[in-house]
Design a protein around this motif. Structure first.
Motif, mmCIF file in Angstrom:
data_model
loop_
_atom_site.group_PDB
_atom_site.id
_atom_site.type_symbol
_atom_site.label_atom_id
_atom_site.label_comp_id
_atom_site.label_asym_id
_atom_site.label_seq_id
_atom_site.Cartn_x
_atom_site.Cartn_y
_atom_site.Cartn_z
ATOM 1 N N VAL A 54 0.865 -1.181 0.000
ATOM 2 C CA VAL A 54 0.000 0.000 0.000
ATOM 3 C C VAL A 54 0.899 1.227 0.000
ATOM 4 O O VAL A 54 1.768 1.383 0.865
ATOM 5 C CB VAL A 54 -0.937 0.028 1.221
ATOM 6 N N LEU A 63 -3.383 0.644 -3.757
ATOM 7 C CA LEU A 63 -2.993 -0.752 -3.597
ATOM 8 C C LEU A 63 -2.242 -1.201 -4.845
ATOM 9 O O LEU A 63 -2.720 -1.010 -5.966
ATOM 10 C CB LEU A 63 -4.233 -1.629 -3.386
ATOM 11 N N GLN A 77 -4.389 0.303 -7.700
ATOM 12 C CA GLN A 77 -5.803 0.662 -7.536
ATOM 13 C C GLN A 77 -5.855 1.974 -6.783
ATOM 14 O O GLN A 77 -5.373 2.068 -5.656
ATOM 15 C CB GLN A 77 -6.555 -0.424 -6.774
ATOM 16 N N TYR A 80 -7.795 3.850 -2.640
ATOM 17 C CA TYR A 80 -7.916 2.615 -1.863
ATOM 18 C C TYR A 80 -8.231 2.911 -0.397
ATOM 19 O O TYR A 80 -7.815 3.942 0.158
ATOM 20 C CB TYR A 80 -6.607 1.834 -1.979
ATOM 21 N N ASP A 81 -8.954 2.000 0.230
ATOM 22 C CA ASP A 81 -9.176 2.014 1.681
ATOM 23 C C ASP A 81 -9.877 3.288 2.161
ATOM 24 O O ASP A 81 -9.516 3.863 3.184
ATOM 25 C CB ASP A 81 -7.839 1.846 2.399
#
Length: 299
Positions: A54, A63, A77, A80-81
């Motif tokens: 990450v 990610l 990606q 993210y999160d």
């Protein structure tokens, strides 16, 4: 001038000390805020930027799906999160598998800002409104008035000179938060004993701080936190982020600390957090007392 990024850096000293975490930089091209998957090119060798890693750029986490050491590139990606897509430029710093990243710290800052109002620390604002004889009162409408916490601090009447305001005694005005919205659309009404056509009043009130959305924001001019309270953000965020460390260390399913228990125990961590908590609580009390001493006084 104090930027959010300055306080983020201060917060990291509570956790990292002399530890230097892995960094890299975005190479030419940068990133727009209009896609959810991207090919990134980095300036330096990838190191730990591998599938499953990450990375954080600014306040956006990404990610890593795949990477190529030969070309210093990775497919990631975006957003993210729970983070938000943002624009990034060549040369921006990239944090890799950070223990505490900028997004986590800023989220902690916003939690602290929300909590401060309940402990007597708030943004002081003022708005002017003209008397409406049709409804016998003053409607505290947006955008002239933002969120109002509690009763107003003061109500001032317009004087004979430009910019002159005379505080009214508290017995000369009243505040109603459940006014008839047919007459007062905001539901908030100020009534004064001396109201007359064309007479303006100035209402001084408590309001929440503005949420942080970028590392480049000025803490005083964009968030409206008094400069005397700057230290409350790093301390408060450190307490929130540090509170989970004893739990993580005690988790039997998590990998243990590289230190032996007799070197740094869970109890040691709890004692360190308790010391910071005591200091933080005292600073909040001091700041709330200072702020109250500066509030308008009406009899």
């Amino acid at each position: 001038m104090t930027l959010v990024s300055d306080l983020v850096a201060e917060t990291k000293t509570y956790f990292l000390g002399g530890i230097r975490e892995q960094k890299n930089k975005l190479a030419s091209g940068g990133l727009t805020a209009v896609t959810t998957d991207d090919d990134l090119t980095f300036t330096y060798d990838l190191g730990p930027i591998k599938p499953g890693a990450v990375i954080t750029v600014g306040l956006e986490r990404m990610l890593v799906w795949s990477s190529s050491d030969a070309t210093n590139t990775a497919v990631v990606q975006r957003a993210y999160d729970g983070t938000t897509l943002a624009t990034h430029t060549a040369g921006d710093l990239v944090s890799v598998n950070a223990r505490i990243d900028d997004f986590a710290i800023v989220r902690g800052f916003n939690n602290v800002l929300n909590a401060l109002t309940a402990r007597g620390i708030y943004r002081r604002r003022a708005g002017e409104v003209t008397y409406n004889p049709a409804v016998y009162g003053y409607d505290l409408v947006s955008p002239t008035f933002g969120t109002i916490i509690g009763p107003p601090l003061a109500v001032e009447v317009e004087g004979t000179g430009t910019g002159e305001w005379t505080p009214l005694p508290s017995s000369a005005w009243s505040y109603n938060v459940s006014a008839d919205t047919d007459d007062f659309p905001s539901g908030r009404r100020i009534s004064v004993a001396i109201g007359s056509t064309g007479l303006a009043v100035r209402v001084v009130y408590r309001s929440p701080f503005t949420a942080i959305t970028a590392l480049s924001q000025d803490v005083q001019t964009a968030i409206f936190l008094p400069s005397t309270a700057n230290d409350l953000l790093p301390m408060g965020a450190a307490l929130q982020l540090g509170a989970a460390r004893p739990m993580a260390r005690a988790d039997l399913q998590a990998q243990g600390s590289t230190k032996r228990n007799d070197e740094t125990s869970v109890q040691d961590t709890l004692i360190a957090v308790a010391g910071l908590r005591s200091q933080y609580d005292q600073r909040i009390l001091d700041e709330a007392t200072r702020l109250a001493s500066e509030d308008p006084q009406t009899l």
